[in-house]
Design a protein around this motif. Structure first.
Motif, mmCIF file in Angstrom:
data_model
loop_
_atom_site.group_PDB
_atom_site.id
_atom_site.type_symbol
_atom_site.label_atom_id
_atom_site.label_comp_id
_atom_site.label_asym_id
_atom_site.label_seq_id
_atom_site.Cartn_x
_atom_site.Cartn_y
_atom_site.Cartn_z
ATOM 1 N N VAL A 104 3.465 -13.134 17.265
ATOM 2 C CA VAL A 104 3.825 -12.452 16.019
ATOM 3 C C VAL A 104 4.704 -13.425 14.912
ATOM 4 C CG1 VAL A 104 4.886 -10.375 14.726
ATOM 5 C CG2 VAL A 104 4.014 -10.241 17.027
ATOM 6 N N PHE A 105 4.362 -13.521 13.850
ATOM 7 C CA PHE A 105 4.807 -14.522 12.977
ATOM 8 C C PHE A 105 5.754 -13.854 11.923
ATOM 9 C CE2 PHE A 105 0.739 -16.871 13.968
ATOM 10 C CZ PHE A 105 1.481 -17.970 14.307
ATOM 11 N N PRO A 108 4.150 -11.326 7.933
ATOM 12 C CA PRO A 108 3.176 -10.428 8.028
ATOM 13 C C PRO A 108 2.011 -10.561 7.120
ATOM 14 C CG PRO A 108 4.657 -9.143 7.352
ATOM 15 C CD PRO A 108 5.386 -10.326 7.520
ATOM 16 N N SER A 110 0.899 -13.277 5.749
ATOM 17 C CA SER A 110 0.176 -14.378 5.992
ATOM 18 C C SER A 110 -0.705 -14.117 7.087
ATOM 19 C CB SER A 110 0.955 -15.546 6.062
ATOM 20 O OG SER A 110 1.929 -15.596 7.433
ATOM 21 N N THR A 111 -0.399 -13.086 7.964
ATOM 22 C CA THR A 111 -1.299 -12.799 9.316
ATOM 23 C C THR A 111 -2.395 -11.772 8.950
ATOM 24 O OG1 THR A 111 0.747 -12.877 10.507
ATOM 25 C CG2 THR A 111 -0.967 -12.184 11.591
ATOM 26 N N GLN A 168 4.708 -5.548 8.568
ATOM 27 C CA GLN A 168 5.070 -6.254 10.072
ATOM 28 C C GLN A 168 4.578 -5.284 11.201
ATOM 29 O OE1 GLN A 168 4.664 -8.788 11.457
ATOM 30 N NE2 GLN A 168 6.893 -10.074 11.214
ATOM 31 N N ALA A 171 1.015 -5.833 11.640
ATOM 32 C CA ALA A 171 0.647 -7.097 11.958
ATOM 33 C C ALA A 171 1.039 -7.147 13.275
ATOM 34 C CB ALA A 171 1.605 -8.179 11.370
ATOM 35 N N ARG A 174 -2.017 -5.676 15.802
ATOM 36 C CA ARG A 174 -3.269 -6.570 16.135
ATOM 37 C C ARG A 174 -2.905 -7.465 17.499
ATOM 38 N NH1 ARG A 174 -6.776 -9.518 12.837
ATOM 39 N NH2 ARG A 174 -6.070 -11.422 13.737
#
Ligand SMILES: Nc1ncnc2c1ncn2[C@@H]1O[C@H](COP(=O)(O)OP(=O)(O)O)[C@@H](O)[C@H]1O
Ligand SMILES: [Mg+2]
Length: 274
Positions: A104-105, A108, A110-111, A168, A171, A174
Protein backbone atom coordinates in the motif's frame (compact mmCIF):
# COMPACT_ATOMS: atom_id res chain seq x y z
CA UNK A 1 14.36 -20.10 7.10
CA UNK A 2 14.69 -19.97 10.88
CA UNK A 3 15.05 -16.55 12.43
CA UNK A 4 18.24 -14.85 13.55
CA UNK A 5 17.86 -16.38 17.02
CA UNK A 6 17.19 -19.79 15.48
CA UNK A 7 13.84 -20.39 17.17
CA UNK A 8 10.53 -19.52 15.48
CA UNK A 9 9.98 -19.88 11.75
CA UNK A 10 9.99 -16.43 10.12
CA UNK A 11 7.55 -15.59 7.31
CA UNK A 12 9.98 -13.18 5.64
CA UNK A 13 13.72 -13.02 6.28
CA UNK A 14 16.13 -10.46 4.93
CA UNK A 15 19.85 -11.24 4.95
CA UNK A 16 22.71 -8.85 4.20
CA UNK A 17 20.59 -6.84 1.79
CA UNK A 18 22.45 -4.14 -0.11
CA UNK A 19 21.21 -1.77 -2.77
CA UNK A 20 23.45 0.74 -4.47
CA UNK A 21 22.21 3.29 -6.99
CA UNK A 22 24.57 4.79 -9.52
CA UNK A 23 24.14 8.52 -9.85
CA UNK A 24 25.09 9.70 -13.30
CA UNK A 25 25.52 13.21 -14.54
CA UNK A 26 27.33 15.49 -16.93
CA UNK A 27 27.09 15.68 -20.69
CA UNK A 28 28.08 12.04 -21.26
CA UNK A 29 26.19 10.49 -18.34
CA UNK A 30 29.36 9.72 -16.44
CA UNK A 31 29.10 7.95 -13.09
CA UNK A 32 29.18 10.79 -10.57
CA UNK A 33 28.69 8.94 -7.33
CA UNK A 34 26.85 6.07 -5.72
CA UNK A 35 23.99 6.12 -3.22
CA UNK A 36 24.06 3.30 -0.70
CA UNK A 37 20.30 3.00 -0.15
CA UNK A 38 20.60 -0.28 1.75
CA UNK A 39 23.72 -1.45 3.52
CA UNK A 40 23.89 -4.98 4.93
CA UNK A 41 20.31 -5.09 6.22
CA UNK A 42 19.21 -8.28 8.03
CA UNK A 43 16.00 -8.96 9.97
CA UNK A 44 13.03 -11.31 10.24
CA UNK A 45 9.29 -10.76 10.13
CA UNK A 46 7.23 -13.34 11.98
CA UNK A 47 3.75 -14.55 11.01
CA UNK A 48 1.02 -12.22 12.30
CA UNK A 49 3.36 -9.51 13.54
CA UNK A 50 3.61 -5.85 12.67
CA UNK A 51 7.19 -4.74 12.21
CA UNK A 52 7.52 -1.00 11.81
CA UNK A 53 10.40 0.53 9.89
CA UNK A 54 11.03 4.06 11.02
CA UNK A 55 13.50 6.62 9.73
CA UNK A 56 13.87 9.95 8.05
CA UNK A 57 13.25 10.55 4.37
CA UNK A 58 15.99 8.99 2.24
CA UNK A 59 16.98 6.40 4.86
CA UNK A 60 16.17 3.53 2.49
CA UNK A 61 12.77 2.41 3.77
CA UNK A 62 10.98 2.36 0.38
CA UNK A 63 13.91 0.61 -1.27
CA UNK A 64 13.66 -2.00 1.46
CA UNK A 65 9.89 -2.44 1.07
CA UNK A 66 10.14 -2.67 -2.71
CA UNK A 67 12.98 -5.21 -2.45
CA UNK A 68 10.81 -7.48 -0.30
CA UNK A 69 8.23 -7.56 -3.07
CA UNK A 70 10.74 -7.86 -5.87
CA UNK A 71 9.65 -4.49 -7.26
CA UNK A 72 13.29 -3.46 -7.26
CA UNK A 73 16.28 -5.71 -7.48
CA UNK A 74 18.84 -5.56 -4.67
CA UNK A 75 22.56 -5.35 -5.41
CA UNK A 76 23.36 -8.26 -3.10
CA UNK A 77 21.89 -10.27 -0.25
CA UNK A 78 18.80 -12.44 -0.01
CA UNK A 79 15.09 -12.19 0.80
CA UNK A 80 13.46 -15.37 2.02
CA UNK A 81 9.72 -15.94 1.85
CA UNK A 82 8.39 -19.26 3.11
CA UNK A 83 11.85 -20.80 2.98
CA UNK A 84 12.74 -19.68 -0.55
CA UNK A 85 15.17 -16.99 -1.69
CA UNK A 86 12.78 -14.97 -3.84
CA UNK A 87 15.54 -12.90 -5.41
CA UNK A 88 16.35 -16.02 -7.42
CA UNK A 89 12.71 -16.32 -8.57
CA UNK A 90 11.88 -16.64 -12.23
CA UNK A 91 9.37 -14.13 -13.67
CA UNK A 92 6.65 -16.79 -13.48
CA UNK A 93 7.47 -17.57 -9.85
CA UNK A 94 7.32 -13.83 -9.07
CA UNK A 95 3.88 -13.55 -10.64
CA UNK A 96 2.60 -16.47 -8.56
CA UNK A 97 4.15 -15.04 -5.39
CA UNK A 98 2.89 -11.46 -5.86
CA UNK A 99 -0.64 -12.25 -4.79
CA UNK A 100 0.63 -13.15 -1.33
CA UNK A 101 2.89 -10.14 -0.87
CA UNK A 102 1.19 -6.79 -1.40
CA UNK A 103 1.97 -3.11 -0.92
CA UNK A 104 0.00 0.00 0.00
CA UNK A 105 1.55 3.32 -1.06
CA UNK A 106 1.35 6.80 0.36
CA UNK A 107 -0.71 8.33 -2.43
CA UNK A 108 -3.91 6.38 -3.16
CA UNK A 109 -4.66 8.52 -6.21
CA UNK A 110 -1.50 7.30 -7.91
CA UNK A 111 -2.48 3.68 -7.17
CA UNK A 112 -6.06 3.97 -8.42
CA UNK A 113 -6.68 4.29 -12.14
CA UNK A 114 -8.51 7.65 -12.56
CA UNK A 115 -10.68 6.16 -15.31
CA UNK A 116 -11.75 3.06 -13.36
CA UNK A 117 -14.47 2.87 -10.72
CA UNK A 118 -13.58 1.62 -7.25
CA UNK A 119 -15.62 -1.51 -7.98
CA UNK A 120 -13.66 -2.38 -11.09
CA UNK A 121 -10.34 -1.62 -9.36
CA UNK A 122 -11.19 -4.26 -6.76
CA UNK A 123 -12.77 -6.67 -9.24
CA UNK A 124 -9.66 -6.75 -11.41
CA UNK A 125 -7.31 -8.59 -8.99
CA UNK A 126 -10.18 -10.89 -7.93
CA UNK A 127 -10.70 -12.05 -11.51
CA UNK A 128 -7.00 -11.98 -12.39
CA UNK A 129 -6.07 -14.32 -9.52
CA UNK A 130 -9.13 -16.53 -9.96
CA UNK A 131 -10.51 -15.52 -6.56
CA UNK A 132 -13.92 -14.79 -8.06
CA UNK A 133 -15.86 -15.62 -11.21
CA UNK A 134 -17.97 -13.28 -13.38
CA UNK A 135 -20.98 -14.53 -11.38
CA UNK A 136 -19.51 -14.06 -7.90
CA UNK A 137 -17.32 -10.99 -8.42
CA UNK A 138 -19.92 -8.37 -7.52
CA UNK A 139 -20.68 -9.99 -4.16
CA UNK A 140 -16.95 -10.29 -3.45
CA UNK A 141 -16.42 -6.61 -4.31
CA UNK A 142 -19.23 -5.63 -1.91
CA UNK A 143 -17.73 -7.82 0.83
CA UNK A 144 -14.30 -6.22 0.38
CA UNK A 145 -15.77 -2.71 0.32
CA UNK A 146 -17.50 -3.54 3.59
CA UNK A 147 -14.24 -4.98 5.02
CA UNK A 148 -12.45 -1.69 4.31
CA UNK A 149 -15.32 0.36 5.74
CA UNK A 150 -16.93 1.58 2.50
CA UNK A 151 -20.57 0.95 1.59
CA UNK A 152 -21.62 -0.87 -1.60
CA UNK A 153 -22.45 2.45 -3.31
CA UNK A 154 -18.72 3.20 -3.55
CA UNK A 155 -18.57 0.50 -6.21
CA UNK A 156 -19.59 3.07 -8.85
CA UNK A 157 -17.44 5.96 -7.66
CA UNK A 158 -14.42 7.23 -9.54
CA UNK A 159 -11.25 8.26 -7.67
CA UNK A 160 -11.91 11.99 -8.26
CA UNK A 161 -15.20 11.57 -6.36
CA UNK A 162 -13.39 10.40 -3.22
CA UNK A 163 -11.79 12.22 -0.28
CA UNK A 164 -8.18 11.37 0.56
CA UNK A 165 -9.29 9.00 3.32
CA UNK A 166 -11.93 7.29 1.18
CA UNK A 167 -9.38 6.88 -1.62
CA UNK A 168 -6.91 5.25 0.77
CA UNK A 169 -9.66 2.89 2.00
CA UNK A 170 -10.43 1.98 -1.61
CA UNK A 171 -6.71 1.61 -2.39
CA UNK A 172 -6.35 -0.80 0.55
CA UNK A 173 -9.26 -2.81 -0.88
CA UNK A 174 -7.15 -3.79 -3.89
CA UNK A 175 -4.34 -5.64 -2.07
CA UNK A 176 -6.88 -7.03 0.38
CA UNK A 177 -8.80 -8.52 -2.56
CA UNK A 178 -5.69 -10.59 -3.37
CA UNK A 179 -6.03 -12.35 0.01
CA UNK A 180 -2.36 -11.72 0.80
CA UNK A 181 -0.31 -12.97 3.72
CA UNK A 182 2.07 -10.05 3.96
CA UNK A 183 1.50 -6.35 3.35
CA UNK A 184 4.07 -3.59 3.12
CA UNK A 185 2.51 -0.27 4.04
CA UNK A 186 4.83 2.42 2.69
CA UNK A 187 3.85 5.62 4.53
CA UNK A 188 0.21 4.78 3.78
CA UNK A 189 -0.99 7.28 6.37
CA UNK A 190 1.63 10.02 6.06
CA UNK A 191 -0.30 12.26 3.67
CA UNK A 192 -3.63 12.06 5.54
CA UNK A 193 -5.21 14.22 8.26
CA UNK A 194 -4.49 13.01 11.78
CA UNK A 195 -8.10 11.88 12.37
CA UNK A 196 -8.10 9.90 9.11
CA UNK A 197 -4.66 8.45 9.98
CA UNK A 198 -6.16 6.96 13.15
CA UNK A 199 -9.05 5.46 11.17
CA UNK A 200 -6.70 3.87 8.63
CA UNK A 201 -4.54 2.46 11.42
CA UNK A 202 -7.64 1.01 13.09
CA UNK A 203 -8.70 -0.50 9.77
CA UNK A 204 -5.27 -2.10 9.24
CA UNK A 205 -5.34 -3.51 12.79
CA UNK A 206 -8.85 -4.92 12.26
CA UNK A 207 -7.89 -6.47 8.91
CA UNK A 208 -4.83 -8.00 10.53
CA UNK A 209 -6.90 -9.55 13.31
CA UNK A 210 -9.58 -10.87 10.93
CA UNK A 211 -7.19 -12.18 8.29
CA UNK A 212 -4.05 -13.03 10.22
CA UNK A 213 -1.98 -10.59 8.13
CA UNK A 214 1.68 -9.79 8.65
CA UNK A 215 2.74 -6.16 8.19
CA UNK A 216 5.88 -4.26 7.42
CA UNK A 217 4.75 -0.79 8.37
CA UNK A 218 6.95 2.02 7.03
CA UNK A 219 6.61 5.35 8.82
CA UNK A 220 8.72 8.38 9.57
CA UNK A 221 8.17 8.78 13.29
CA UNK A 222 8.14 6.45 16.23
CA UNK A 223 4.64 7.29 17.48
CA UNK A 224 3.19 4.61 15.22
CA UNK A 225 5.61 2.03 16.62
CA UNK A 226 4.22 2.58 20.07
CA UNK A 227 0.70 2.47 18.67
CA UNK A 228 0.49 -0.68 16.57
CA UNK A 229 3.79 -2.51 16.31
CA UNK A 230 5.05 -5.71 17.84
CA UNK A 231 8.56 -4.54 17.01
CA UNK A 232 10.14 -1.45 15.54
CA UNK A 233 13.29 -1.07 13.47
CA UNK A 234 15.06 2.26 13.23
CA UNK A 235 16.75 2.97 9.89
CA UNK A 236 19.46 5.50 9.25
CA UNK A 237 21.36 5.94 5.99
CA UNK A 238 20.51 2.47 4.69
CA UNK A 239 21.21 0.59 7.91
CA UNK A 240 19.03 -0.73 10.72
CA UNK A 241 20.58 0.85 13.79
CA UNK A 242 18.22 -0.75 16.28
CA UNK A 243 15.36 -3.26 16.28
CA UNK A 244 13.34 -4.13 19.36
CA UNK A 245 9.92 -4.34 21.02
CA UNK A 246 8.34 -0.90 21.63
CA UNK A 247 8.70 -1.08 25.42
CA UNK A 248 12.47 -1.44 25.19
CA UNK A 249 12.86 0.96 22.25
CA UNK A 250 11.15 3.67 24.27
CA UNK A 251 12.48 2.98 27.75
CA UNK A 252 15.98 1.82 26.95
CA UNK A 253 17.03 2.88 23.45
CA UNK A 254 20.55 1.71 22.66
CA UNK A 255 21.33 3.95 19.74
CA UNK A 256 21.83 7.72 19.87
CA UNK A 257 19.73 8.13 16.71
CA UNK A 258 16.80 6.24 18.29
CA UNK A 259 17.06 8.55 21.28
CA UNK A 260 16.93 11.57 18.99
CA UNK A 261 13.84 10.15 17.19
CA UNK A 262 12.10 9.52 20.52
CA UNK A 263 12.78 13.09 21.61
CA UNK A 264 11.06 14.25 18.40
CA UNK A 265 8.08 11.87 18.70
CA UNK A 266 4.60 13.16 19.55
CA UNK A 267 2.94 11.18 22.34
CA UNK A 268 -0.25 9.26 21.53
CA UNK A 269 -2.29 7.01 23.75
CA UNK A 270 -1.93 3.27 23.24
CA UNK A 271 -4.89 1.75 21.43
CA UNK A 272 -3.80 -1.83 21.82
CA UNK A 273 -3.21 -3.29 25.24
CA UNK A 274 -0.70 -6.09 25.01
N1 LIG B 1 15.79 4.86 -8.50
C1 LIG B 1 16.70 5.52 -7.77
N2 LIG B 1 17.81 6.05 -8.36
C2 LIG B 1 18.75 6.71 -7.64
N3 LIG B 1 18.68 6.85 -6.30
C3 LIG B 1 17.61 6.34 -5.66
C4 LIG B 1 16.58 5.64 -6.35
N4 LIG B 1 15.64 5.25 -5.44
C5 LIG B 1 16.07 5.68 -4.24
N5 LIG B 1 17.26 6.33 -4.36
C6 LIG B 1 18.06 6.91 -3.27
O1 LIG B 1 18.24 5.92 -2.27
C7 LIG B 1 18.11 6.49 -0.98
C8 LIG B 1 16.99 5.80 -0.23
O2 LIG B 1 15.75 6.13 -0.84
P1 LIG B 1 14.34 5.57 -0.34
O3 LIG B 1 14.43 4.10 -0.20
O4 LIG B 1 13.29 6.11 -1.25
O5 LIG B 1 14.23 6.24 1.11
P2 LIG B 1 12.94 6.50 2.05
O6 LIG B 1 11.82 5.69 1.53
O7 LIG B 1 13.39 6.11 3.41
O8 LIG B 1 12.67 7.97 1.96
C9 LIG B 1 17.88 7.98 -1.18
O9 LIG B 1 19.13 8.63 -1.08
C10 LIG B 1 17.34 8.05 -2.58
O10 LIG B 1 17.64 9.29 -3.17
MG1 LIG C 1 9.90 6.27 0.91
Amino acid sequence: MTDLQGTTEALVSVRNLTRTFDVKGGQFGQLRSQVHALQDVSFDVFPGETLSIVGESGSGRSTLGMSLLQLTHPTSGSVWYRGKDIIKNTAAENRAMRRHLQIVFQDPFSTLNPRATVGSAIALPLLHHGLATRETVRDRVHAILSDVGLGPLFENRYPYELSGGQAQWAAIGRPIACEPEFIVSDEAISALDVSVQAQIINLLVDLQEKRGLTYLFIAHDLSVVRHISDRGAVMKAGRIVEIDVPQRLFTNPQDAYTRALIAATPVFEDRRSR
